[in-house]
Design a protein around this motif. Structure first.
Motif, PDB file in Angstrom:
ATOM      1  N   PRO A  10      19.748  16.965  25.105  1.00 43.05           N
ATOM      2  CA  PRO A  10      18.927  18.039  24.527  1.00 43.05           C
ATOM      3  C   PRO A  10      19.778  19.180  23.973  1.00 43.05           C
ATOM      4  N   THR A  37      28.210  11.141  31.721  1.00 45.45           N
ATOM      5  CA  THR A  37      27.640  11.617  32.990  1.00 45.45           C
ATOM      6  C   THR A  37      28.719  12.440  33.695  1.00 45.45           C
ATOM      7  N   PRO A  38      28.353  13.132  34.792  1.00 42.04           N
ATOM      8  CA  PRO A  38      29.376  13.915  35.509  1.00 42.04           C
ATOM      9  C   PRO A  38      30.492  13.053  36.095  1.00 42.04           C
ATOM     10  N   GLY A  52      34.463  18.046  29.655  1.00 40.66           N
ATOM     11  CA  GLY A  52      33.925  16.690  29.487  1.00 40.66           C
ATOM     12  C   GLY A  52      32.441  16.663  29.212  1.00 40.66           C
ATOM     13  N   VAL A  54      29.117  17.210  26.347  1.00 41.96           N
ATOM     14  CA  VAL A  54      28.648  17.335  24.965  1.00 41.96           C
ATOM     15  C   VAL A  54      27.573  18.421  24.932  1.00 41.96           C
ATOM     16  N   PRO A  55      27.423  19.114  23.803  1.00 45.59           N
ATOM     17  CA  PRO A  55      28.143  18.926  22.548  1.00 45.59           C
ATOM     18  C   PRO A  55      29.481  19.660  22.534  1.00 45.59           C
ATOM     19  N   ASP A  67      29.978  24.336  24.394  1.00 46.27           N
ATOM     20  CA  ASP A  67      28.824  25.012  24.945  1.00 46.27           C
ATOM     21  C   ASP A  67      27.883  25.286  23.765  1.00 46.27           C
ATOM     22  N   SER A  68      26.682  24.721  23.880  1.00 48.74           N
ATOM     23  CA  SER A  68      25.776  24.763  22.716  1.00 48.74           C
ATOM     24  C   SER A  68      25.480  26.180  22.210  1.00 48.74           C
ATOM     25  N   ASP A 106      19.510  22.657  32.111  1.00 47.87           N
ATOM     26  CA  ASP A 106      20.577  22.365  33.082  1.00 47.87           C
ATOM     27  C   ASP A 106      19.986  21.729  34.338  1.00 47.87           C
TER      28      ASP A 106
HETATM   29  N1  LIG Z   1      26.074  24.387  28.917  1.00 49.94           N
HETATM   30  C1  LIG Z   1      26.310  23.169  28.177  1.00 49.94           C
HETATM   31  C2  LIG Z   1      25.604  22.012  28.882  1.00 49.94           C
HETATM   32  C3  LIG Z   1      25.928  20.681  28.222  1.00 49.94           C
HETATM   33  C4  LIG Z   1      25.538  19.501  29.107  1.00 49.94           C
HETATM   34  O1  LIG Z   1      25.067  19.631  30.245  1.00 49.94           O
HETATM   35  N2  LIG Z   1      25.724  18.308  28.556  1.00 49.94           N
HETATM   36  C5  LIG Z   1      25.498  17.104  29.325  1.00 49.94           C
HETATM   37  C6  LIG Z   1      24.742  16.069  28.477  1.00 49.94           C
HETATM   38  S1  LIG Z   1      23.096  16.571  28.196  1.00 49.94           S
HETATM   39  C7  LIG Z   1      26.848  16.516  29.675  1.00 49.94           C
HETATM   40  O2  LIG Z   1      27.724  16.452  28.831  1.00 49.94           O
HETATM   41  N3  LIG Z   1      27.030  16.094  30.946  1.00 49.94           N
HETATM   42  C8  LIG Z   1      28.244  15.534  31.407  1.00 49.94           C
HETATM   43  C9  LIG Z   1      28.695  16.178  32.682  1.00 49.94           C
HETATM   44  O3  LIG Z   1      27.893  16.864  33.347  1.00 49.94           O
HETATM   45  O4  LIG Z   1      29.871  16.008  33.019  1.00 49.94           O
HETATM   46  C10 LIG Z   1      25.834  23.348  26.742  1.00 49.94           C
HETATM   47  O5  LIG Z   1      24.923  24.166  26.509  1.00 49.94           O
HETATM   48  O6  LIG Z   1      26.406  22.733  25.830  1.00 49.94           O
END
Ligand SMILES: N[C@@H](CCC(=O)N[C@@H](CS)C(=O)NCC(=O)O)C(=O)O
Length: 202
Positions: A10, A37-38, A52, A54-55, A67-68, A106
């Motif tokens: 998202p 994934t984490p 690690g 996206v985006p 950070d979006s 989040d």
């Molecule tokens: N604060 C970040 C959150 C980005 C985020 O949580 N991305 C997830 C995918 S929806 C991700 O990359 N997760 C991998 C992880 O948690 O390591 C943003 O706004 O870009």
């Protein structure tokens, strides 16, 4: 520029919708890195974002932004867009709304990892319940606030549309529309925008 993405994210959707709104489609190519994934380890993504996640946006000089909210503000600035107003009251109102939407995201994404990625034996029901309560409070706050949303969307409104879209995508059984008629009507109207139509997750 290159947007390092995952199609179901998202946060990526928020950036992609803004790219369309700002008419920057020819300036940014998408690079899908597959599932993240984490506990995954994607060296290409890690090189662009040490966290690690996206985006991430690779700029033409080889540096990157992540950070979006940061990526969105950068794109808005280079396109001289309207999504991050300079006027203080409007600016902090919309940044606050973005923070609420991102916060619900989040929590929602973390819960998804908890149930789809974490081994069942390691799950913690009390944690799950508390994250869901926070999401419910966040959605209730949006129902209260949505009469004050800007009719020409700013970054806050764009974020909330992607937040509600993610709830539909991953949590359709837990229908956020129930008991939130104003937010439902607002979302329906907002979804007429081409940028949101073209980025519906599948
Ligand atoms: N604060 C970040 C959150 C980005 C985020 O949580 N991305 C997830 C995918 S929806 C991700 O990359 N997760 C991998 C992880 O948690 O390591 C943003 O706004 O870009």
């Amino acid at each position: 520029m290159k947007l390092i993405s995952v199609s179901a994210s998202p946060f990526v959707r928020k950036v992609r919708a803004l790219i369309i709104e700002l008419d920057l489609e020819n300036a940014v190519t998408l690079q899908d890195v597959g599932a993240v994934t984490p506990v995954s380890n994607n060296s290409e993504l890690n090189a662009r974002n040490p966290l690690g996640m996206v985006p991430a946006l690779e700029l033409d000089d080889g540096s990157s932004l992540y950070d979006s909210p940061v990526i969105c503000e950068y794109l808005n600035q280079i396109a001289d867009g309207p999504f991050f107003p300079a006027q203080a009251e409007l600016r902090f109102q919309t940044l606050g709304l973005q923070a609420l939407g991102d916060g619900i995201l989040d929590l929602s994404v973390a819960l998804r990892y908890e149930t789809a990625v974490r081994p069942e034996a390691l799950r913690w029901q009390d944690w799950i319940d508390h994250q869901n309560e926070k999401i419910t409070r966040g959605l209730d706050a949006l129902e209260m606030k949505c009469e004050t949303f800007n009719s020409s969307p700013l970054i806050g409104e764009m974020t909330i549309a992607c937040t509600l879209g993610y709830r539909d995508f991953r949590y359709a059984d837990d229908d956020w529309r129930t008991g939130r008629p104003a937010l439902s009507a607002w979302f329906e109207q907002m979804m007429q925008r081409a940028s949101l139509q073209q980025t519906i997750p599948s």
